[in-house]
Motif scaffolding. Sequence first.
Motif, short mmCIF file in Angstrom:
data_model
loop_
_atom_site.label_atom_id
_atom_site.label_comp_id
_atom_site.label_asym_id
_atom_site.label_seq_id
_atom_site.Cartn_x
_atom_site.Cartn_y
_atom_site.Cartn_z
N THR A 34 0.83 -1.20 0.00
CA THR A 34 0.00 0.00 0.00
C THR A 34 0.86 1.25 0.00
OG1 THR A 34 -1.79 -1.16 1.13
CG2 THR A 34 -1.82 1.25 1.25
N GLU A 35 1.90 1.26 0.84
CA GLU A 35 2.80 2.41 0.88
C GLU A 35 3.52 2.63 -0.44
OE1 GLU A 35 5.33 2.84 4.33
OE2 GLU A 35 3.85 1.80 5.57
N ALA A 36 3.70 1.57 -1.21
CA ALA A 36 4.36 1.67 -2.51
C ALA A 36 3.37 1.91 -3.65
CB ALA A 36 5.16 0.39 -2.79
N GLY A 37 2.09 2.06 -3.31
CA GLY A 37 1.08 2.31 -4.32
C GLY A 37 0.58 1.07 -5.02
N ALA A 38 0.67 -0.07 -4.35
CA ALA A 38 0.22 -1.34 -4.91
C ALA A 38 -0.76 -2.00 -3.95
CB ALA A 38 1.42 -2.26 -5.17
N ALA A 39 -1.27 -3.15 -4.35
CA ALA A 39 -2.22 -3.90 -3.53
C ALA A 39 -1.94 -5.39 -3.69
CB ALA A 39 -3.65 -3.59 -3.98
N LEU A 40 -2.56 -6.17 -2.82
CA LEU A 40 -2.40 -7.63 -2.93
C LEU A 40 -2.84 -8.12 -4.31
CD1 LEU A 40 -3.64 -8.78 0.60
CD2 LEU A 40 -1.30 -8.90 -0.29
N SER A 41 -3.81 -7.46 -4.91
CA SER A 41 -4.29 -7.87 -6.23
C SER A 41 -3.25 -7.66 -7.32
CB SER A 41 -5.58 -7.12 -6.59
OG SER A 41 -5.35 -5.73 -6.59
N ASP A 42 -2.19 -6.90 -7.04
CA ASP A 42 -1.11 -6.67 -8.00
C ASP A 42 0.02 -7.71 -7.88
OD1 ASP A 42 -2.20 -4.24 -9.09
OD2 ASP A 42 -1.58 -3.24 -7.23
N VAL A 43 -0.05 -8.57 -6.88
CA VAL A 43 1.02 -9.54 -6.64
C VAL A 43 1.04 -10.58 -7.76
CG1 VAL A 43 1.85 -11.37 -5.09
CG2 VAL A 43 1.06 -9.17 -4.15
N VAL A 44 2.23 -10.79 -8.32
CA VAL A 44 2.40 -11.77 -9.39
C VAL A 44 3.26 -12.96 -8.95
CG1 VAL A 44 2.02 -10.12 -11.26
CG2 VAL A 44 4.35 -10.51 -10.41
N ARG A 45 3.99 -12.81 -7.84
CA ARG A 45 4.84 -13.90 -7.37
C ARG A 45 4.98 -13.85 -5.86
NH1 ARG A 45 9.59 -16.53 -10.04
NH2 ARG A 45 10.28 -17.96 -8.45
N THR A 46 4.92 -15.03 -5.23
CA THR A 46 5.20 -15.14 -3.80
C THR A 46 6.26 -16.20 -3.59
OG1 THR A 46 3.49 -16.82 -3.41
CG2 THR A 46 2.82 -14.52 -3.16
N ARG A 47 7.06 -15.98 -2.55
CA ARG A 47 8.05 -16.98 -2.13
C ARG A 47 7.88 -17.16 -0.64
NH1 ARG A 47 10.41 -13.19 -4.92
NH2 ARG A 47 11.10 -13.61 -7.03
#
Length: 125
Positions: free
Chosen positions: A59-72
């Motif tokens: 959120t602080e970076a101007g993104a959201a969980l819906s923008d996530v394309v990769r998790t590790r």
Amino acid sequence: MDSDARVNVSSDSPFEDRVGYSRAVRVGPLVVVAGTTAPGDGLAAQTREAFRRIEVALTEAGAALSDVVRTRMYVTDISRWEEVGAIHAEIFGDIRPVATMVEVSSFISPDLLVEVEVDAYVSEV
């Protein structure tokens, strides 16, 4: 946001200055969130809190969980993968980023059981 601007997000962790890193970095549409751990009573609680902290950084970076394309996801006991996986599925539902989960021997504190990183891409609408 200037497409060439770099945005560093801090969590105010004392480790950030000691190690020289940011909680998250955004360059253009790419947001990368550093390995995130959290205290908690057990694996599930730590996993939930790590994802909550990641959401704050996004959120602080101007993104959201819906923008996530990769998790590790790094865990100290891979036999408990389903606990972490269930929380991942709950959080990401239909978003369905690519995901990796591996076992590691330990983290910076022996009380930590999981560490999570995410990459997000903020597409222009």
